[in-house]
Enzyme design. Structure first.
Site, PDB file in Angstrom:
ATOM      1  N   ASP A 118      -9.325   5.917  -2.369  1.00  0.00           N
ATOM      2  CA  ASP A 118      -8.259   6.385  -3.254  1.00  0.00           C
ATOM      3  C   ASP A 118      -8.914   6.984  -4.506  1.00  0.00           C
ATOM      4  OD1 ASP A 118      -9.266   4.217  -4.498  1.00  0.00           O
ATOM      5  OD2 ASP A 118      -7.349   3.350  -5.051  1.00  0.00           O
ATOM      6  N   CYS A 144     -18.168   0.625 -19.860  1.00  0.00           N
ATOM      7  CA  CYS A 144     -19.433   0.408 -19.155  1.00  0.00           C
ATOM      8  C   CYS A 144     -20.141  -0.857 -19.625  1.00  0.00           C
ATOM      9  CB  CYS A 144     -20.337   1.619 -19.324  1.00  0.00           C
ATOM     10  SG  CYS A 144     -19.613   3.136 -18.659  1.00  0.00           S
ATOM     11  N   TYR A 161      -6.104   6.892   3.777  1.00  0.00           N
ATOM     12  CA  TYR A 161      -6.284   5.816   2.810  1.00  0.00           C
ATOM     13  C   TYR A 161      -5.595   4.525   3.269  1.00  0.00           C
ATOM     14  CZ  TYR A 161      -5.298   2.629  -0.873  1.00  0.00           C
ATOM     15  OH  TYR A 161      -5.181   1.458  -1.566  1.00  0.00           O
ATOM     16  N   GLU A 174       0.820  -1.215   0.000  1.00  0.00           N
ATOM     17  CA  GLU A 174       0.000   0.000   0.000  1.00  0.00           C
ATOM     18  C   GLU A 174       0.851   1.262   0.000  1.00  0.00           C
ATOM     19  OE1 GLU A 174      -2.950   0.292  -0.742  1.00  0.00           O
ATOM     20  OE2 GLU A 174      -3.607  -1.779  -0.605  1.00  0.00           O
TER      21      GLU A 174
END
Length: 387
Positions: A180, A239, A162, A79
């Site tokens: 994020d 999409c 975060y 991370e």
DNA sequence: AAGGCGGGGCG
DNA sequence: CGCCCAGCCTT
């Protein structure tokens, strides 16, 4: 027929009550004035995303293949590397680090210089310093075990909202919502938030937190981020392949291209500088260490003039040159773009006839300059100068 | 709240 | 080229 109708009415009422209950529950801590409206369709998103995640899980070295919980050390390390950094860029660095420092104990014992050298090229070098500091704190104050409380994690250097939430969710599978850029974009599109970023961040967090499930919150967080990285991309989102395209208000309104909106940034200023590429009779390059604060803190660099708003004058160049010598202009200009300014560097080169010694200067073999632990800008300068 | 702080990928 | 990031820290 009548019975059937009655059944549906009862069912609908039940569902409505259930939604209301969930909604109230989720909003228990928010002020009524800030209470965002959320469509019923959005509530189906977590389940759909988890199904999608299970079928499209991306392989990453910090993700166990068998679905078990990853080690907190790996989650934290990954991370930190992933802050403002894409997965493909971070992977080789993660492998290097884990190979060299397999545990938080080994990392805490490492020399900062070695950590900085291994980090070279990844950017945002304060992350490497904080990483090393944090490792020492975890070993010395927490017996090498990451605390599973968000407030404790937030106190660690290099761990912000975060990353603390990401560790809670991914390492401990505790309900948390790591917001994020991906998570923000997905949330903004699903709910068709018109308010521009970054002003909309608190609102987006509220929306996202409302539907974060108690069930598998870690996988859910990664599912949202994976969706943002592969389907719900900043430009031209796919999409037609999206598992939640039936629940997306932006898609419904044909606004996926304009949401999230962003407040325009001011133009980057330009700065100019000269770099001096010295090569001695041993075929070594002259380097020096930068101060331990500011840009490229503590990293090695090719000597040069300060970076100024205008191209440096002849006097300024002579003021900065490491030696009086017959510099040759290397044709061309190096353009390097930082977050906050654009840099234009010209390179002057000389092959010295001798091997001068000087304090605070270092010589590094020219043929292995890639391994000197230099920031990418410096590699660019050397590559350009050696041509 | 704003600005400093890298680098690479993409269209 | 300009835009976008799996953000944090200092002021």
């Amino acid at each position: 027929m009548l019975r059937m109708l009655l059944f549906f009415v009862v069912l609908k009422t039940l569902l409505h009550t259930l939604n209301k209950l969930i909604f109230m529950n989720l909003n228990i801590h928010s002020r009524p004035a800030m209470k965002p409206e959320i469509s019923e369709q959005i509530l189906s998103v977590p389940h759909k995303l988890l199904n999608w995640y299970d079928q499209n899980k991306r392989l990453m070295p910090w993700r166990p293949r068998d679905g078990s919980r990853p080690d907190a050390y790996k989650v934290w390390l990954s991370e930190i590397m992933l802050q403002q950094t894409q997965v493909a860029t971070a992977i080789p660095y993660f492998e290097k680090f884990l190979n060299r420092w397999p545990s938080i104990f080994k990392l805490a014992e490492a020399n900062l210089d070695d950590v900085l050298i291994e980090w070279a090229g990844l950017g945002y070098y304060a992350r490497a310093r904080n990483l090393h500091r944090c490792a020492k704190i975890i070993v010395n104050n927490f017996n090498g075990i990451f605390p599973n409380q968000e407030e404790k994690l937030l106190e660690l250097p290099g761990v912000g909202t975060y990353t603390a939430a990401a560790i809670m969710a991914i390492a401990f599978d505790t309900k948390a919502t790591p917001m994020d850029g991906n998570f923000e974009r997905v949330t903004a599109r699903l709910n068709a938030i018109e308010k521009p970023l970054p002003a909309a961040k608190p609102l987006l967090k509220k929306y996202a937190t409302m539907i974060t499930p108690d069930y598998r919150p870690g996988d859910y967080a990664q599912a949202v981020m994976d969706l943002g990285a592969t389907i719900c991309t900043p430009k031209k989102p796919r999409c037609n392949k999206c598992p939640v395209n039936g629940s997306c208000l932006s898609l419904e309104k044909g606004k996926t291209e304009v949401i999230p909106k962003k407040t325009p940034k001011r133009k980057k200023p330009s700065r100019f500088g000269i770099a001096f590429l010295c090569i001695n009779t041993n075929n070594e390059i002259l380097l020096q260490r930068r101060p331990d604060k500011g840009l490229f803190a503590g990293m090695m660099e090719v000597p040069g003039t300060p970076w100024t708003e205008n191209p440096p004058s002849q006097a300024q160049i002579q003021n900065s040159e490491p030696f009086k010598t017959d510099w040759q202009v290397v044709p061309g200009t190096i353009i390097h773009v930082f977050t906050h300014f654009k840099l234009e560097i010209k390179v002057l080169r000389v092959n010295l006839k001798y091997c001068p010694k000087a304090d605070s200067l270092a010589w590094h073999p020219a043929d292995t300059f890639q391994k000197a632990g230099l920031p990418s800008l410096m590699l660019k300068i050397i590559r350009h100068g050696l041509k």
